[in-house]
Scaffold this motif. Structure first.
Motif, short mmCIF file in Angstrom:
data_model
loop_
_atom_site.label_atom_id
_atom_site.label_comp_id
_atom_site.label_asym_id
_atom_site.label_seq_id
_atom_site.Cartn_x
_atom_site.Cartn_y
_atom_site.Cartn_z
N GLN A 203 -33.73 -85.35 88.79
CA GLN A 203 -33.46 -84.59 87.57
C GLN A 203 -32.48 -83.47 87.90
N VAL A 204 -31.37 -83.42 87.17
CA VAL A 204 -30.32 -82.45 87.43
C VAL A 204 -30.07 -81.64 86.16
N GLY A 205 -30.12 -80.31 86.28
CA GLY A 205 -29.84 -79.46 85.13
C GLY A 205 -30.84 -78.33 85.02
N ASN A 206 -30.94 -77.75 83.83
CA ASN A 206 -31.84 -76.63 83.58
C ASN A 206 -33.25 -77.15 83.34
N GLN A 207 -34.22 -76.63 84.08
CA GLN A 207 -35.57 -77.17 84.01
C GLN A 207 -36.56 -76.18 84.61
N VAL A 208 -37.84 -76.42 84.32
CA VAL A 208 -38.91 -75.67 84.97
C VAL A 208 -39.68 -76.61 85.88
N ILE A 209 -40.29 -76.04 86.91
CA ILE A 209 -41.06 -76.82 87.87
C ILE A 209 -42.47 -76.25 87.88
N ALA A 210 -43.43 -77.01 87.40
CA ALA A 210 -44.80 -76.55 87.25
C ALA A 210 -45.67 -77.19 88.34
N TRP A 211 -46.14 -76.36 89.25
CA TRP A 211 -47.07 -76.80 90.29
C TRP A 211 -48.39 -76.05 90.12
N GLY A 212 -49.47 -76.64 90.60
CA GLY A 212 -50.76 -75.98 90.52
C GLY A 212 -51.38 -76.12 89.15
N GLU A 213 -52.71 -76.05 89.10
CA GLU A 213 -53.42 -76.28 87.85
C GLU A 213 -54.48 -75.23 87.57
N PRO A 247 -36.83 -71.06 83.20
CA PRO A 247 -36.10 -72.23 83.71
C PRO A 247 -34.94 -71.81 84.61
N GLY A 248 -34.49 -72.76 85.41
CA GLY A 248 -33.35 -72.51 86.28
C GLY A 248 -32.53 -73.77 86.47
N LEU A 249 -31.25 -73.60 86.71
CA LEU A 249 -30.37 -74.73 86.99
C LEU A 249 -30.65 -75.26 88.39
N GLY A 250 -30.80 -76.58 88.50
CA GLY A 250 -31.11 -77.10 89.82
C GLY A 250 -31.22 -78.60 89.86
N ILE A 251 -31.63 -79.09 91.01
CA ILE A 251 -31.84 -80.51 91.25
C ILE A 251 -33.26 -80.69 91.77
N ARG A 252 -33.97 -81.61 91.16
CA ARG A 252 -35.34 -81.93 91.57
C ARG A 252 -35.43 -83.44 91.78
N ALA A 253 -35.94 -83.85 92.93
CA ALA A 253 -36.02 -85.28 93.24
C ALA A 253 -37.39 -85.60 93.82
N SER A 254 -37.91 -86.76 93.46
CA SER A 254 -39.18 -87.23 94.02
C SER A 254 -39.03 -88.69 94.43
N VAL A 257 -43.21 -92.90 98.19
CA VAL A 257 -43.12 -93.59 99.47
C VAL A 257 -44.02 -94.81 99.49
N THR A 258 -45.25 -94.66 99.06
CA THR A 258 -46.22 -95.75 98.92
C THR A 258 -46.92 -95.54 97.59
N PRO A 259 -47.74 -96.48 97.17
CA PRO A 259 -48.48 -96.25 95.92
C PRO A 259 -49.34 -94.99 95.94
N ASP A 260 -49.68 -94.50 97.14
CA ASP A 260 -50.57 -93.35 97.23
C ASP A 260 -49.88 -92.06 97.67
N TRP A 261 -48.63 -92.13 98.13
CA TRP A 261 -47.98 -90.94 98.66
C TRP A 261 -46.60 -90.74 98.03
N GLU A 262 -46.34 -89.46 97.68
CA GLU A 262 -45.09 -89.08 97.03
C GLU A 262 -44.52 -87.85 97.72
N VAL A 263 -43.20 -87.84 97.85
CA VAL A 263 -42.48 -86.69 98.41
C VAL A 263 -41.57 -86.12 97.33
N GLU A 264 -41.55 -84.80 97.22
CA GLU A 264 -40.73 -84.14 96.20
C GLU A 264 -39.98 -82.97 96.83
N ALA A 265 -38.75 -82.72 96.37
CA ALA A 265 -37.96 -81.59 96.85
C ALA A 265 -37.12 -81.05 95.71
N PHE A 266 -36.75 -79.76 95.81
CA PHE A 266 -35.89 -79.17 94.78
C PHE A 266 -35.00 -78.11 95.40
N ILE A 267 -33.88 -77.88 94.74
CA ILE A 267 -33.04 -76.71 94.96
C ILE A 267 -32.70 -76.17 93.58
#
Length: 626
Positions: A203-213, A247-254, A257-267
């Motif tokens: 995802q590229v552009g203006n967005q928010v990143i919500a972690w934690g519940e 929100p902030g301008l940026g790049i977020r990618a996920s 890797v497997t059905p049970d594991w996911e890797v995510e990074a952002f700038i």
């Protein structure tokens, strides 16, 4: 004219974009969706207590507070004035005022000649939000959200009420895709292109990143700051700041890797937390102090980076994250006023020196007495004695030229020095600045879903622990010193949540209980070392750590037309935040939310929540969805 032309350029750009879309859509056969809502929000005060951080709420308004310059009790001069009046003779001020001006009163008093209007409303806003989506093909899509809000401004203070303009940008906006004026703002919190290819999502552009519940708390939710201009933190707690993240301008990618594991990074481009402005209902910085935001030209071109790994091992869920960021909440310290105004009628030509100190002479709306100084220091969890010492020591030789001196640990000497300068000046305004220190935040969460007997309380019971660690975290020092305060901080939240059916006649209720721990700061990010001051007494000695518990949830009605909600936060040092509510949704278009926010407790400057005890209110939201 600059703001009007900026607004016209925005409208022209939107019109041109719409025309372009109209030409492109038939050619590319893009699948468009559009939805949104229009909403009216009203918050009615539950008490006659005004916000003490605004001029109209200052408890010293209209009071003649005796001053003791140089520690001298000169109250007997009041008796001399009374005697002269009884003898039909002019008072002492008839001699001193022509010589020194009215500021240097005889006998010395700190009188705040400020009106105290009352308000019935904290919030009176209309909001329009439009969400647009475009599915270009199997891999590419776009998302755009336009948000416009207008504050009808029933709130009264002694200054102009500016709800939305910020110091961050020339156009007044809080983010690059926002235009703001005093009473309205329009922005695009989401404006991004999405790419999906198998396990990869970008995802590229203006967005928010919500972690934690966590409800009320932000342990893992660290990528974005909060926009507190619209309704502070008083929206329903179960919404988990969904409308507050900046929100902030940026790049977020996920990548799955497997059905049970996911890797995510952002700038993402750094954007700070936005505090309410002075003279607005939810202002949190006393208006006798001018806040200078050190963002534009300093921190407006820095970027945050981070990532996390999520995995599932049967009933056990794991998550690990690391973020390198500039703290969006920032840290505050004294700064030079830059105002060339004589510090006193008795010190002509002192303006150039005063401009090199954190103080500006303000006879109308400055701090008027040491009583007022220490009252507000306790309210905002600062140390009134060491704050005076920092203002003196960090701005030498200018402060020394004005005969200011370090008083050590003596509150009596601090009171004498403060009253001396308040008497000489007639009132002083302090100048502070907010900067955004760099920090690294590391954390993890563990959650487990229990397999209990069908129908038992343990069935599908979810337990979760979130924690984070910030080495060398920079806090606002209780002294407001240039050097700030640096401590390692641990934060943790233990959460238990459950969907539970009390009766066959009702749908399952959602229940969540939480415990929060922080080692160095409170729930608002303030250093614990400033806690414990008493009104008119010595500064506080601080707290070792912070503990709070919360219980929240909702119960739908059998028809699902009604939903009864509650959220309670208890600071173990003695403060409550209680938020009962009800939601009515008669159809898929209309929704009405009614909830109250009530703050209560004792040992005010020992608990964090008493900071907001002016904000007791009932809030109504009426929403039409389309």
């Amino acid at each position: 004219m600059k703001k009007k032309s900026s607004a016209m350029r925005m409208v022209a750009s939107m019109t041109a974009t719409g025309a372009l879309i109209g030409l492109v859509v038939p050619a590319l056969a893009i699948d468009f969706t559009i939805s949104g809502f229009i909403q009216h929000q009203i918050a009615v005060k539950l008490s006659d207590k005004e916000n003490e951080n605004n001029q109209s709420g200052d408890p010293y308004n209209g009071k003649q507070v005796p001053l003791e310059p140089m520690g001298l009790d000169l109250s007997s001069l009041a008796a001399v004035n009374n005697l002269l009046t009884g003898l039909s003779l002019p008072p002492l001020s008839s001699v001193t005022n022509p010589l020194f001006g009215q500021a240097v009163s005889i006998p010395p008093t700190g009188y705040r000649d400020v009106a105290s209007p009352t308000n019935d409303f904290n919030h009176f806003m209309t909001r329009l939000e439009v969400n647009m989506g475009a599915m270009i093909d199997a891999n590419w899509s776009a998302s755009l959200t336009m948000r416009a809000v207008y504050e009808w401004n029933p709130y009264h203070d002694v200054s102009d009420v500016n709800f939305y303009e910020t110091q961050f940008r020339d156009g007044g906006g809080g983010t690059p895709l926002e235009y703001a004026d005093k009473n309205f703002m329009i922005d695009f919190p989401v404006a991004k292109i999405n790419f999906t290819s198998g396990p990869l999502v970008v995802q590229v552009g203006n967005q928010v990143i919500a972690w934690g519940e966590a409800v009320f708390f932000r342990v893992m939710d660290v990528p974005n700051g909060l926009d507190l201009r619209r309704h502070l933190i008083l929206d329903p707690a179960l919404e988990e700041f969904s409308d507050k993240r900046v929100p902030g301008l940026g790049i977020r990618a996920s990548y799955q890797v497997t059905p049970d594991w996911e890797v995510e990074a952002f700038i993402q481009k750094f954007e700070p937390t936005i505090y309410p402005n002075p003279s607005t209902p939810y202002n949190i910085i006393p208006d006798q102090f001018t806040l200078h935001e050190r963002y534009k030209g300093i921190a407006d071109d820095v970027w945050n980076v981070g990532g996390r790994i999520r995995g599932q091992l049967g009933n056990l869920g794991l998550q690990f994250f690391a973020v390198s960021r500039h703290n969006p909440d920032g840290a505050i310290r004294w700064t030079k006023s830059g105002v060339n105004k004589d510090i006193s009628p008795l010190l002509p030509g002192s303006g150039a020196v005063a401009a090199e100190t954190p103080f500006e002479r303000d006879e109308a709306r400055g701090v008027k007495s040491q009583e007022e100084w220490f009252h507000y220091a306790g309210n905002v969890r600062l140390n009134g004695v060491t704050a005076l010492n920092s203002a003196v020591d960090d701005f030498q030789p200018a402060t020394g030229s004005l005969t200011a001196y370090n008083v050590g640990d003596s509150q009596s000497l601090a009171a004498a020095e403060l009253d001396t300068f308040f008497w000489l000046s007639g009132g002083l305004r302090g100048h502070i600045e907010r900067v955004f220190p760099y920090e690294n935040v590391f954390g993890a969460s563990i959650n487990y879903v229990f397999d209990g007997e069908p129908g038992s309380f343990l069935e599908q019971l979810i337990t979760r622990v979130e924690f984070s660690y910030t080495p060398n975290k920079v806090f606002t020092a209780p002294s407001l010193s240039k050097g700030f305060q640096v401590e390692d901080e641990w934060a943790a939240a233990a959460v238990v949540e459950k969907w539970y059916r009390w009766s066959e006649d009702f749908p399952a209720a959602y229940l969540v209980a939480q415990y929060l721990y922080k080692s160095a700061g409170d729930i608002f990010g303030r250093s614990l070392d400033g806690f414990g001051g008493t009104d008119g007494g010595p500064p506080g000695k601080g707290l070792e750590d912070y503990h709070a518990v919360a219980f929240a949830g909702f119960q739908p009605s059998p028809s699902l037309e009604w939903r009864f909600e509650w959220a309670v936060l208890y600071d173990l040092r003695g403060g409550f935040y209680v938020q009962p509510g009800v939601r009515w949704k008669p159809d898929d278009k209309w929704q009405v939310d009614l909830h109250a926010s009530v703050f209560a407790g004792d040992r005010d400057n020992y608990n964090a929540l008493s900071t907001l005890d002016f904000a007791d209110e009932v809030s109504l939201r009426v929403t039409y969805q389309f």
